[in-house]
Scaffold this motif. Structure first.
Motif, PDB file in Angstrom:
ATOM      1  N   ASN A 108       0.988  -1.161   0.353  1.00 15.52           N
ATOM      2  CA  ASN A 108       0.015   0.006  -0.272  1.00 15.52           C
ATOM      3  C   ASN A 108       0.663   1.118  -0.411  1.00 15.52           C
ATOM      4  OD1 ASN A 108      -2.742  -0.774  -0.013  1.00 15.52           O
ATOM      5  ND2 ASN A 108      -2.334  -1.335   1.952  1.00 15.52           N
ATOM      6  N   THR A 109       2.361   1.132   0.053  1.00 13.68           N
ATOM      7  CA  THR A 109       2.542   2.409   0.756  1.00 13.68           C
ATOM      8  C   THR A 109       4.154   2.852  -0.425  1.00 13.68           C
ATOM      9  OG1 THR A 109       4.314   1.326   2.011  1.00 13.68           O
ATOM     10  CG2 THR A 109       1.683   2.842   2.634  1.00 13.68           C
ATOM     11  N   THR A 110       4.787   1.606  -0.748  1.00 12.88           N
ATOM     12  CA  THR A 110       5.725   0.956  -2.061  1.00 12.88           C
ATOM     13  C   THR A 110       5.166   0.958  -3.113  1.00 12.88           C
ATOM     14  OG1 THR A 110       6.525  -0.474  -1.469  1.00 12.88           O
ATOM     15  CG2 THR A 110       6.678   0.706   0.438  1.00 12.88           C
ATOM     16  N   PRO A 111       6.451   1.068  -4.043  1.00  7.85           N
ATOM     17  CA  PRO A 111       5.746   0.845  -5.636  1.00  7.85           C
ATOM     18  C   PRO A 111       6.383  -0.934  -5.926  1.00  7.85           C
ATOM     19  CG  PRO A 111       7.448   2.120  -5.690  1.00  7.85           C
ATOM     20  CD  PRO A 111       7.658   2.468  -4.116  1.00  7.85           C
ATOM     21  N   HIS A 112       7.185  -0.896  -5.007  1.00  9.60           N
ATOM     22  CA  HIS A 112       7.848  -2.763  -5.049  1.00  9.60           C
ATOM     23  C   HIS A 112       6.855  -3.406  -5.629  1.00  9.60           C
ATOM     24  CE1 HIS A 112      10.745   0.206  -4.324  1.00  9.60           C
ATOM     25  NE2 HIS A 112      10.700   0.507  -3.487  1.00  9.60           N
ATOM     26  N   ILE A 113       7.138  -4.752  -6.275  1.00  9.78           N
ATOM     27  CA  ILE A 113       7.125  -5.984  -6.345  1.00  9.78           C
ATOM     28  C   ILE A 113       7.376  -6.805  -5.217  1.00  9.78           C
ATOM     29  CG2 ILE A 113       6.897  -8.297  -7.645  1.00  9.78           C
ATOM     30  CD1 ILE A 113       7.459  -6.555  -9.931  1.00  9.78           C
ATOM     31  N   ILE A 114       6.528  -7.488  -4.284  1.00 10.05           N
ATOM     32  CA  ILE A 114       7.200  -7.829  -3.255  1.00 10.05           C
ATOM     33  C   ILE A 114       7.295  -9.653  -3.793  1.00 10.05           C
ATOM     34  CG2 ILE A 114       6.110  -9.007  -0.588  1.00 10.05           C
ATOM     35  CD1 ILE A 114       6.042  -6.225  -0.955  1.00 10.05           C
ATOM     36  N   ALA A 115       8.767 -10.359  -4.068  1.00 11.60           N
ATOM     37  CA  ALA A 115       9.365 -10.980  -4.290  1.00 11.60           C
ATOM     38  C   ALA A 115       9.185 -12.666  -3.456  1.00 11.60           C
ATOM     39  CB  ALA A 115      10.537 -11.068  -4.707  1.00 11.60           C
ATOM     40  N   ASP A 116      10.011 -12.560  -2.330  1.00 12.67           N
ATOM     41  CA  ASP A 116       9.687 -12.842  -1.027  1.00 12.67           C
ATOM     42  C   ASP A 116       9.739 -12.881   0.258  1.00 12.67           C
ATOM     43  OD1 ASP A 116      10.608 -15.496  -0.464  1.00 12.67           O
ATOM     44  OD2 ASP A 116      13.131 -15.216  -0.575  1.00 12.67           O
ATOM     45  N   MET A 117       9.344 -13.836   1.518  1.00 16.84           N
ATOM     46  CA  MET A 117       9.136 -13.200   2.713  1.00 16.84           C
ATOM     47  C   MET A 117       9.146 -14.414   3.172  1.00 16.84           C
ATOM     48  SD  MET A 117       5.934 -10.096   2.504  1.00 16.84           S
ATOM     49  CE  MET A 117       6.994  -9.267   3.847  1.00 16.84           C
ATOM     50  N   LEU A 118      10.286 -14.819   4.370  1.00 15.91           N
ATOM     51  CA  LEU A 118      10.016 -15.786   4.740  1.00 15.91           C
ATOM     52  C   LEU A 118      10.622 -14.933   6.446  1.00 15.91           C
ATOM     53  CD1 LEU A 118      13.245 -16.954   3.150  1.00 15.91           C
ATOM     54  CD2 LEU A 118      10.983 -18.505   3.752  1.00 15.91           C
ATOM     55  N   HIS A 119      10.039 -16.066   7.395  1.00 19.81           N
ATOM     56  CA  HIS A 119       9.972 -15.279   9.172  1.00 19.81           C
ATOM     57  C   HIS A 119      11.719 -15.167   8.791  1.00 19.81           C
ATOM     58  CE1 HIS A 119      10.923 -18.937  10.859  1.00 19.81           C
ATOM     59  NE2 HIS A 119       9.677 -19.410  10.028  1.00 19.81           N
ATOM     60  N   GLY A 120      11.934 -14.743  10.116  1.00 19.88           N
ATOM     61  CA  GLY A 120      13.209 -14.540  11.095  1.00 19.88           C
ATOM     62  C   GLY A 120      14.007 -15.827  12.154  1.00 19.88           C
ATOM     63  N   PHE A 121      13.364 -17.364  11.398  1.00 20.87           N
ATOM     64  CA  PHE A 121      13.942 -18.102  12.321  1.00 20.87           C
ATOM     65  C   PHE A 121      14.499 -19.449  11.664  1.00 20.87           C
ATOM     66  CE2 PHE A 121      10.724 -16.005  14.425  1.00 20.87           C
ATOM     67  CZ  PHE A 121      11.624 -14.982  15.475  1.00 20.87           C
ATOM     68  N   HIS A 122      14.893 -18.935  10.617  1.00 22.68           N
ATOM     69  CA  HIS A 122      15.573 -19.943   9.344  1.00 22.68           C
ATOM     70  C   HIS A 122      16.925 -20.177   9.409  1.00 22.68           C
ATOM     71  CE1 HIS A 122      11.543 -21.043   7.189  1.00 22.68           C
ATOM     72  NE2 HIS A 122      11.549 -19.988   7.186  1.00 22.68           N
ATOM     73  N   PRO A 123      17.490 -21.171   9.673  1.00 31.11           N
ATOM     74  CA  PRO A 123      19.016 -20.945   9.807  1.00 31.11           C
ATOM     75  C   PRO A 123      19.636 -20.055   7.773  1.00 31.11           C
ATOM     76  CG  PRO A 123      18.032 -23.784   8.730  1.00 31.11           C
ATOM     77  CD  PRO A 123      17.357 -23.156   8.964  1.00 31.11           C
ATOM     78  N   ALA A 124      20.521 -19.249   7.878  1.00 28.24           N
ATOM     79  CA  ALA A 124      21.137 -18.519   7.672  1.00 28.24           C
ATOM     80  C   ALA A 124      20.853 -18.876   6.087  1.00 28.24           C
ATOM     81  CB  ALA A 124      22.702 -17.826   7.790  1.00 28.24           C
ATOM     82  N   GLU A 125      21.009 -20.718   5.557  1.00 33.19           N
ATOM     83  CA  GLU A 125      21.223 -20.722   4.613  1.00 33.19           C
ATOM     84  C   GLU A 125      19.793 -20.365   3.534  1.00 33.19           C
ATOM     85  OE1 GLU A 125      23.029 -22.352   7.088  1.00 33.19           O
ATOM     86  OE2 GLU A 125      25.214 -21.966   6.665  1.00 33.19           O
ATOM     87  N   ARG A 126      19.149 -21.108   3.998  1.00 33.50           N
ATOM     88  CA  ARG A 126      17.925 -21.008   3.735  1.00 33.50           C
ATOM     89  C   ARG A 126      17.718 -19.347   2.842  1.00 33.50           C
ATOM     90  NH1 ARG A 126      12.357 -22.689   4.748  1.00 33.50           N
ATOM     91  NH2 ARG A 126      10.805 -21.283   2.950  1.00 33.50           N
ATOM     92  N   TYR A 127      17.801 -18.499   3.651  1.00 36.80           N
ATOM     93  CA  TYR A 127      17.677 -17.051   2.970  1.00 36.80           C
ATOM     94  C   TYR A 127      18.468 -17.055   1.908  1.00 36.80           C
ATOM     95  CZ  TYR A 127      15.949 -16.268   7.464  1.00 36.80           C
ATOM     96  OH  TYR A 127      14.902 -16.353   8.925  1.00 36.80           O
ATOM     97  N   LEU A 128      19.589 -17.455   1.823  1.00 36.62           N
ATOM     98  CA  LEU A 128      20.522 -17.411   0.682  1.00 36.62           C
ATOM     99  C   LEU A 128      20.402 -18.283  -0.482  1.00 36.62           C
ATOM    100  CD1 LEU A 128      23.373 -17.180  -1.082  1.00 36.62           C
ATOM    101  CD2 LEU A 128      24.201 -19.157   0.583  1.00 36.62           C
ATOM    102  N   GLU A 129      19.562 -19.414   0.010  1.00 38.93           N
ATOM    103  CA  GLU A 129      18.928 -20.123  -0.984  1.00 38.93           C
ATOM    104  C   GLU A 129      17.950 -19.644  -1.765  1.00 38.93           C
ATOM    105  OE1 GLU A 129      15.798 -24.288  -1.195  1.00 38.93           O
ATOM    106  OE2 GLU A 129      17.923 -24.388  -0.005  1.00 38.93           O
ATOM    107  N   SER A 130      16.322 -18.917  -1.308  1.00 42.34           N
ATOM    108  CA  SER A 130      16.095 -18.227  -1.481  1.00 42.34           C
ATOM    109  C   SER A 130      15.947 -17.020  -2.325  1.00 42.34           C
ATOM    110  CB  SER A 130      15.112 -17.828  -0.263  1.00 42.34           C
ATOM    111  OG  SER A 130      13.839 -17.339  -0.948  1.00 42.34           O
ATOM    112  N   ALA A 131      16.960 -15.957  -1.399  1.00 42.88           N
ATOM    113  CA  ALA A 131      17.552 -15.507  -2.535  1.00 42.88           C
ATOM    114  C   ALA A 131      18.220 -15.289  -4.177  1.00 42.88           C
ATOM    115  CB  ALA A 131      18.243 -13.758  -1.966  1.00 42.88           C
ATOM    116  N   ARG A 132      19.031 -16.861  -4.244  1.00 44.46           N
ATOM    117  CA  ARG A 132      19.070 -16.843  -5.189  1.00 44.46           C
ATOM    118  C   ARG A 132      18.101 -17.442  -6.009  1.00 44.46           C
ATOM    119  NH1 ARG A 132      24.132 -20.933  -2.675  1.00 44.46           N
ATOM    120  NH2 ARG A 132      25.863 -19.483  -3.508  1.00 44.46           N
TER     121      ARG A 132
END
Length: 255
Positions: A125-149
């Motif tokens: 509602n407040t920004t022009p961006h496309i929300i490409a990915d969302m993950l909660h903050g309690f995964h192992p660090a490698e999960r965020y890397l895998e998803s960002a790739r």
């Protein structure tokens, strides 16, 4: 443990913003990153964490852009003979940044449900961006890397709290192969989701938002703000000694 001279180097590395024009210039530069780039915010809590952990210090030093956050660091900088400039706290600057950047693919990693989903609605509602990915903050660090790739976002907001988000940011910076702005956002997603309210404007102007925040989360923040405040006062004395010794050494070399 990190020695005072190293922490002093971290403070020296803070990009000071003294005017609205400089803030606009900063946003324009962040719009044009050509490689994985980390934006971090240093406040009293960050300095205390860096002081007690070389790993955390290294994570902050790996940041490409570091901004000053909070009145405590303003007081410290003045004591060190540094003009602190504007308060560039992430709670204000990150929404401004996201609203100002042109349309991007945005990933948000942090906090928990239902706050993450509520933050999605706020961002849509407040920004022009496309929300490409969302993950909660309690995964192992490698999960965020895998998803960002996989999703290859243009901007990643990390909202995991210090120092975990800074350490995850370094992993992403080292491993991703496309231009991406990585923003260490602390509790920014919780604020977007209205999990916590901002302090009234008068308390913000007086530099007392920390007290308002502690009243909202006393069990979590009492130790950070009260005990941490005493620790920082001691650390500031050591920083002043280190700054004085550095200045004396520089003068001796110049003679």
């Amino acid at each position: 443990m990190t020695n005072p001279r190293e922490v002093l180097t971290l403070i020296d590395n803070i990009r000071l913003i003294h005017s609205d024009e400089q803030r606009r210039d900063l946003i324009r530069s962040l719009e044009k990153v050509d490689r994985p780039t980390i934006l971090s915010f240093v406040n009293v809590h960050a300095v205390n964490l860096c002081w007690s952990s070389a790993t955390v210090y290294d994570a902050f030093r790996a940041s490409d852009v570091v901004l000053r956050d909070g009145i405590g660091l303003s007081v410290a900088m003045k004591a060190l003979g540094i003009q602190p400039g504007l308060n560039m706290n992430g709670t204000d600057f990150i929404p401004l940044l996201l609203q100002t950047l042109p349309k991007r693919r945005l990933a948000v990693y942090g906090t928990a449900t239902p706050w993450l989903e509520r933050a999605r609605i706020h961002l849509e509602n407040t920004t022009p961006h496309i929300i490409a990915d969302m993950l909660h903050g309690f995964h192992p660090a490698e999960r965020y890397l895998e998803s960002a790739r996989r999703h290859r976002p243009d901007v990643i907001v990390l909202a995991m709290g210090m120092p975990r988000q800074e350490e995850v940011a370094v992993l992403l910076r080292q491993s991703l192969d496309h231009p991406v702005l990585i923003v260490n956002g602390g509790a920014i997603v919780d604020f977007m989701a209205r999990r916590f309210d901002r302090a009234p404007a008068v308390l913000q102007r007086l530099g007392l938002e920390w007290a308002y925040r502690m009243a909202q989360e006393p069990r979590r923040l009492y130790r950070r703000y009260v005990h941490g405040g005493f620790r920082f006062a001691r650390n500031l004395m050591l920083l002043r000694r280190a700054a004085s010794a550095r200045s004396t050494g520089a003068q001796a070399q110049g003679v």
